[in-house]
Design a protein around this motif. Structure first.
Motif, PDB file in Angstrom:
ATOM      1  N   ASP A 244      26.908  46.574  60.000  1.00  0.00           N
ATOM      2  CA  ASP A 244      27.081  46.303  58.573  1.00  0.00           C
ATOM      3  C   ASP A 244      27.496  47.605  57.881  1.00  0.00           C
ATOM      4  O   ASP A 244      26.658  48.387  57.431  1.00  0.00           O
ATOM      5  CB  ASP A 244      25.781  45.764  57.967  1.00  0.00           C
ATOM      6  N   ILE A 245      28.791  47.831  57.796  1.00  0.00           N
ATOM      7  CA  ILE A 245      29.327  49.080  57.250  1.00  0.00           C
ATOM      8  C   ILE A 245      29.321  49.095  55.720  1.00  0.00           C
ATOM      9  O   ILE A 245      29.597  50.126  55.100  1.00  0.00           O
ATOM     10  CB  ILE A 245      30.768  49.331  57.750  1.00  0.00           C
ATOM     11  N   TYR A 246      28.984  47.966  55.098  1.00  0.00           N
ATOM     12  CA  TYR A 246      29.039  47.876  53.644  1.00  0.00           C
ATOM     13  C   TYR A 246      27.679  48.099  52.970  1.00  0.00           C
ATOM     14  O   TYR A 246      27.611  48.381  51.776  1.00  0.00           O
ATOM     15  CB  TYR A 246      29.593  46.512  53.219  1.00  0.00           C
ATOM     16  N   PHE A 247      26.622  47.954  53.728  1.00  0.00           N
ATOM     17  CA  PHE A 247      25.280  48.082  53.152  1.00  0.00           C
ATOM     18  C   PHE A 247      24.920  49.549  52.934  1.00  0.00           C
ATOM     19  O   PHE A 247      25.083  50.379  53.826  1.00  0.00           O
ATOM     20  CB  PHE A 247      24.240  47.426  54.064  1.00  0.00           C
ATOM     21  N   LYS A 248      24.412  49.869  51.736  1.00  0.00           N
ATOM     22  CA  LYS A 248      23.948  51.223  51.421  1.00  0.00           C
ATOM     23  C   LYS A 248      22.501  51.153  50.943  1.00  0.00           C
ATOM     24  O   LYS A 248      22.148  50.286  50.140  1.00  0.00           O
ATOM     25  CB  LYS A 248      24.825  51.865  50.347  1.00  0.00           C
ATOM     26  N   ASP A 249      21.673  52.066  51.450  1.00  0.00           N
ATOM     27  CA  ASP A 249      20.252  52.097  51.065  1.00  0.00           C
ATOM     28  C   ASP A 249      20.057  52.506  49.613  1.00  0.00           C
ATOM     29  O   ASP A 249      19.045  52.161  49.000  1.00  0.00           O
ATOM     30  CB  ASP A 249      19.477  53.067  51.958  1.00  0.00           C
ATOM     31  N   ASP A 250      21.020  53.263  49.061  1.00  0.00           N
ATOM     32  CA  ASP A 250      20.812  53.872  47.744  1.00  0.00           C
ATOM     33  C   ASP A 250      21.771  53.372  46.665  1.00  0.00           C
ATOM     34  O   ASP A 250      21.826  53.934  45.569  1.00  0.00           O
ATOM     35  CB  ASP A 250      20.929  55.402  47.859  1.00  0.00           C
ATOM     36  N   TYR A 251      22.534  52.331  46.957  1.00  0.00           N
ATOM     37  CA  TYR A 251      23.433  51.803  45.928  1.00  0.00           C
ATOM     38  C   TYR A 251      23.548  50.288  46.060  1.00  0.00           C
ATOM     39  O   TYR A 251      23.815  49.785  47.151  1.00  0.00           O
ATOM     40  CB  TYR A 251      24.841  52.411  46.040  1.00  0.00           C
ATOM     41  N   ARG A 252      23.314  49.596  44.944  1.00  0.00           N
ATOM     42  CA  ARG A 252      23.439  48.133  44.940  1.00  0.00           C
ATOM     43  C   ARG A 252      24.696  47.743  44.176  1.00  0.00           C
ATOM     44  O   ARG A 252      24.918  48.178  43.037  1.00  0.00           O
ATOM     45  CB  ARG A 252      22.213  47.475  44.316  1.00  0.00           C
ATOM     46  N   GLU A 253      25.486  46.933  44.812  1.00  0.00           N
ATOM     47  CA  GLU A 253      26.743  46.452  44.251  1.00  0.00           C
ATOM     48  C   GLU A 253      26.526  45.810  42.881  1.00  0.00           C
ATOM     49  O   GLU A 253      25.556  45.086  42.666  1.00  0.00           O
ATOM     50  CB  GLU A 253      27.303  45.419  45.239  1.00  0.00           C
ATOM     51  N   THR A 254      27.429  46.073  41.934  1.00  0.00           N
ATOM     52  CA  THR A 254      27.335  45.447  40.618  1.00  0.00           C
ATOM     53  C   THR A 254      27.891  44.029  40.682  1.00  0.00           C
ATOM     54  O   THR A 254      28.620  43.663  41.618  1.00  0.00           O
ATOM     55  CB  THR A 254      28.126  46.235  39.565  1.00  0.00           C
ATOM     56  N   ILE A 255      27.565  43.226  39.667  1.00  0.00           N
ATOM     57  CA  ILE A 255      28.070  41.863  39.600  1.00  0.00           C
ATOM     58  C   ILE A 255      29.596  41.852  39.589  1.00  0.00           C
ATOM     59  O   ILE A 255      30.239  41.047  40.278  1.00  0.00           O
ATOM     60  CB  ILE A 255      27.519  41.145  38.354  1.00  0.00           C
ATOM     61  N   GLU A 256      30.179  42.756  38.811  1.00  0.00           N
ATOM     62  CA  GLU A 256      31.639  42.766  38.701  1.00  0.00           C
ATOM     63  C   GLU A 256      32.320  43.225  39.992  1.00  0.00           C
ATOM     64  O   GLU A 256      33.382  42.693  40.364  1.00  0.00           O
ATOM     65  CB  GLU A 256      32.090  43.618  37.514  1.00  0.00           C
ATOM     66  N   GLU A 257      31.697  44.164  40.718  1.00  0.00           N
ATOM     67  CA  GLU A 257      32.242  44.563  42.021  1.00  0.00           C
ATOM     68  C   GLU A 257      32.159  43.407  43.007  1.00  0.00           C
ATOM     69  O   GLU A 257      33.117  43.155  43.760  1.00  0.00           O
ATOM     70  CB  GLU A 257      31.467  45.767  42.559  1.00  0.00           C
ATOM     71  N   GLN A 258      31.039  42.716  43.003  1.00  0.00           N
ATOM     72  CA  GLN A 258      30.887  41.557  43.880  1.00  0.00           C
ATOM     73  C   GLN A 258      31.907  40.477  43.523  1.00  0.00           C
ATOM     74  O   GLN A 258      32.479  39.827  44.411  1.00  0.00           O
ATOM     75  CB  GLN A 258      29.474  41.001  43.751  1.00  0.00           C
ATOM     76  N   SER A 259      32.165  40.305  42.253  1.00  0.00           N
ATOM     77  CA  SER A 259      33.083  39.258  41.805  1.00  0.00           C
ATOM     78  C   SER A 259      34.518  39.543  42.241  1.00  0.00           C
ATOM     79  O   SER A 259      35.278  38.607  42.515  1.00  0.00           O
ATOM     80  CB  SER A 259      33.005  39.100  40.284  1.00  0.00           C
ATOM     81  N   ILE A 260      34.887  40.812  42.325  1.00  0.00           N
ATOM     82  CA  ILE A 260      36.230  41.141  42.803  1.00  0.00           C
ATOM     83  C   ILE A 260      36.394  40.718  44.261  1.00  0.00           C
ATOM     84  O   ILE A 260      37.410  40.145  44.657  1.00  0.00           O
ATOM     85  CB  ILE A 260      36.534  42.641  42.630  1.00  0.00           C
ATOM     86  N   ARG A 261      35.380  40.975  45.093  1.00  0.00           N
ATOM     87  CA  ARG A 261      35.510  40.553  46.493  1.00  0.00           C
ATOM     88  C   ARG A 261      35.458  39.038  46.629  1.00  0.00           C
ATOM     89  O   ARG A 261      36.107  38.466  47.515  1.00  0.00           O
ATOM     90  CB  ARG A 261      34.497  41.248  47.399  1.00  0.00           C
ATOM     91  N   LEU A 262      34.727  38.354  45.721  1.00  0.00           N
ATOM     92  CA  LEU A 262      34.746  36.886  45.746  1.00  0.00           C
ATOM     93  C   LEU A 262      36.089  36.355  45.266  1.00  0.00           C
ATOM     94  O   LEU A 262      36.580  35.331  45.763  1.00  0.00           O
ATOM     95  CB  LEU A 262      33.604  36.332  44.906  1.00  0.00           C
ATOM     96  N   ASN A 263      36.692  37.030  44.309  1.00  0.00           N
ATOM     97  CA  ASN A 263      38.047  36.658  43.895  1.00  0.00           C
ATOM     98  C   ASN A 263      38.992  36.771  45.089  1.00  0.00           C
ATOM     99  O   ASN A 263      39.841  35.890  45.310  1.00  0.00           O
ATOM    100  CB  ASN A 263      38.511  37.570  42.753  1.00  0.00           C
ATOM    101  N   ARG A 264      38.837  37.822  45.860  1.00  0.00           N
ATOM    102  CA  ARG A 264      39.654  38.019  47.058  1.00  0.00           C
ATOM    103  C   ARG A 264      39.504  36.850  48.020  1.00  0.00           C
ATOM    104  O   ARG A 264      40.481  36.411  48.652  1.00  0.00           O
ATOM    105  CB  ARG A 264      39.245  39.333  47.720  1.00  0.00           C
ATOM    106  N   SER A 265      38.276  36.328  48.132  1.00  0.00           N
ATOM    107  CA  SER A 265      38.037  35.171  49.012  1.00  0.00           C
ATOM    108  C   SER A 265      38.801  33.937  48.550  1.00  0.00           C
ATOM    109  O   SER A 265      39.383  33.210  49.359  1.00  0.00           O
ATOM    110  CB  SER A 265      36.540  34.847  49.057  1.00  0.00           C
ATOM    111  N   PHE A 266      38.789  33.686  47.237  1.00  0.00           N
ATOM    112  CA  PHE A 266      39.493  32.514  46.733  1.00  0.00           C
ATOM    113  C   PHE A 266      41.011  32.703  46.777  1.00  0.00           C
ATOM    114  O   PHE A 266      41.751  31.733  46.973  1.00  0.00           O
ATOM    115  CB  PHE A 266      39.008  32.164  45.328  1.00  0.00           C
ATOM    116  N   GLN A 267      41.483  33.941  46.616  1.00  0.00           N
ATOM    117  CA  GLN A 267      42.910  34.208  46.826  1.00  0.00           C
ATOM    118  C   GLN A 267      43.290  33.824  48.265  1.00  0.00           C
ATOM    119  O   GLN A 267      44.312  33.169  48.511  1.00  0.00           O
ATOM    120  CB  GLN A 267      43.233  35.688  46.589  1.00  0.00           C
TER     121      GLN A 267
END
Length: 310
Positions: free
Chosen positions: A236-259
């Protein structure tokens, strides 16, 4: 499945700032593409898109999934819209499912949201139960998926169309929910649901949101018919112990999924099984109102996509 509780409401909440920040990121993201799909909800097909429907009291299991029209009318209109659409338009109905209760959900309810966020979400367990990494479904979580299986069979008898394409988050709780939901309804070996990284839950800090290795996922689920997308990393190269993804960052990758889906699939009816935070972002991406989803819950959305060329 019960109606969403206060923890589900917290997970599904969306601030005005999050929406504004997402729109800024989206503009940067789409401006770099030669073309992209713009999404909107087609109204008057499902009660969940109506502002008058209260997410905290609405139970889709008792409301024919929230349909406004008959299933025959709904899917007839879907086919009609696609038949008359230009080459730059596409319509799909998505059934967005949340996994059943996992041990992390149980721990959250035991310790409360404040203590969960402060301490327990950063640990793998409490000596009584384990919730990280990649927690399993509880017995209740399995039964919630089985409830969906029973209701799907009822809705099929009433004329609901089966999805023709299935996607899942790579987490155990998501894939297992898909399996229990569709048991005896579809042949997984034939339909080959696609495990896709971008459908995973919010990344970082919370140990329950760190996934298993590709080898583990493959050994457990490929024999059952699942396919892991190309480029899926072993660790899991995306998981970080010290940083949690923001809603808007997560939404961009979900937009990528629907694209990806609208670029590659003509299927009109699609199932995605994922998580509360993931669904929150999916609804934002699709321009649907925020709608809290309980563990094991599901929301259908009628989507219009329009191709925009830069």
């Amino acid at each position: 499945m019960s109606v969403p509780d206060k923890y589900d409401a917290h997970a599904g909440a969306l601030s005005a700032d999050s929406k504004k920040n997402y729109e800024k990121l989206l503009n940067d993201y789409t401006s770099s593409l030669p073309s992209y799909w713009k999404f909107e909800i087609v109204p008057n097909f499902f009660k969940q898109s109506d502002e008058a429907t209260d997410p905290l009291s609405f139970n889709y299991l008792k409301e024919d999934f929230g349909r406004v029209l008959s299933w025959e009318e709904t899917f007839s209109k879907l086919s009609e819209l696609n038949s008359n659409a230009s080459e730059d338009e596409s319509y799909k109905v998505f059934f967005l499912a949340r996994h059943g209760q996992g041990y992390h959900n149980l721990a959250n309810s035991v310790y409360g949201q404040k203590e969960w966020d402060r301490k327990w979400s950063k640990l793998n367990g409490d000596g009584k139960m384990v919730w990280g990494p990649d927690p399993e479904l509880t017995d209740l979580g399995v039964s919630q998926a089985v409830d969906n299986n029973h209701v799907w069979k009822e809705q099929i008898k009433k004329g609901c169309k089966l999805p023709t394409k299935w996607f899942s988050s790579p987490f155990t709780r998501s894939v297992d929910t898909l399996i229990h939901t569709w048991k005896d309804i579809i042949d997984l070996q034939k339909e080959k649901p696609l495990i896709k990284e971008d459908f995973r839950e919010t990344m970082g800090v919370h140990t329950c949101d760190k996934r298993s290795t590709r080898s583990f996922i493959a050994s457990k689920y490929e024999p059952k018919g699942f396919v892991i997308e190309d480029g899926f990393a072993e660790e899991d190269i995306y998981f970080k112990d010290d940083y949690r993804e923001t809603i808007e960052e997560q939404s961009i990758r979900l937009n990528r999924s629907f694209q990806f889906i609208f670029d590659n699939y003509d299927d009109e009816v699609i199932n995605v099984t994922s998580h509360s935070g993931s669904i929150r972002s999916q609804l934002l991406v699709l321009n649907h109102r925020p709608f809290a989803i309980g563990t094991g819950g599901m929301i259908p959305v009628f989507v219009k996509a329009t191709k925009v060329k830069n």
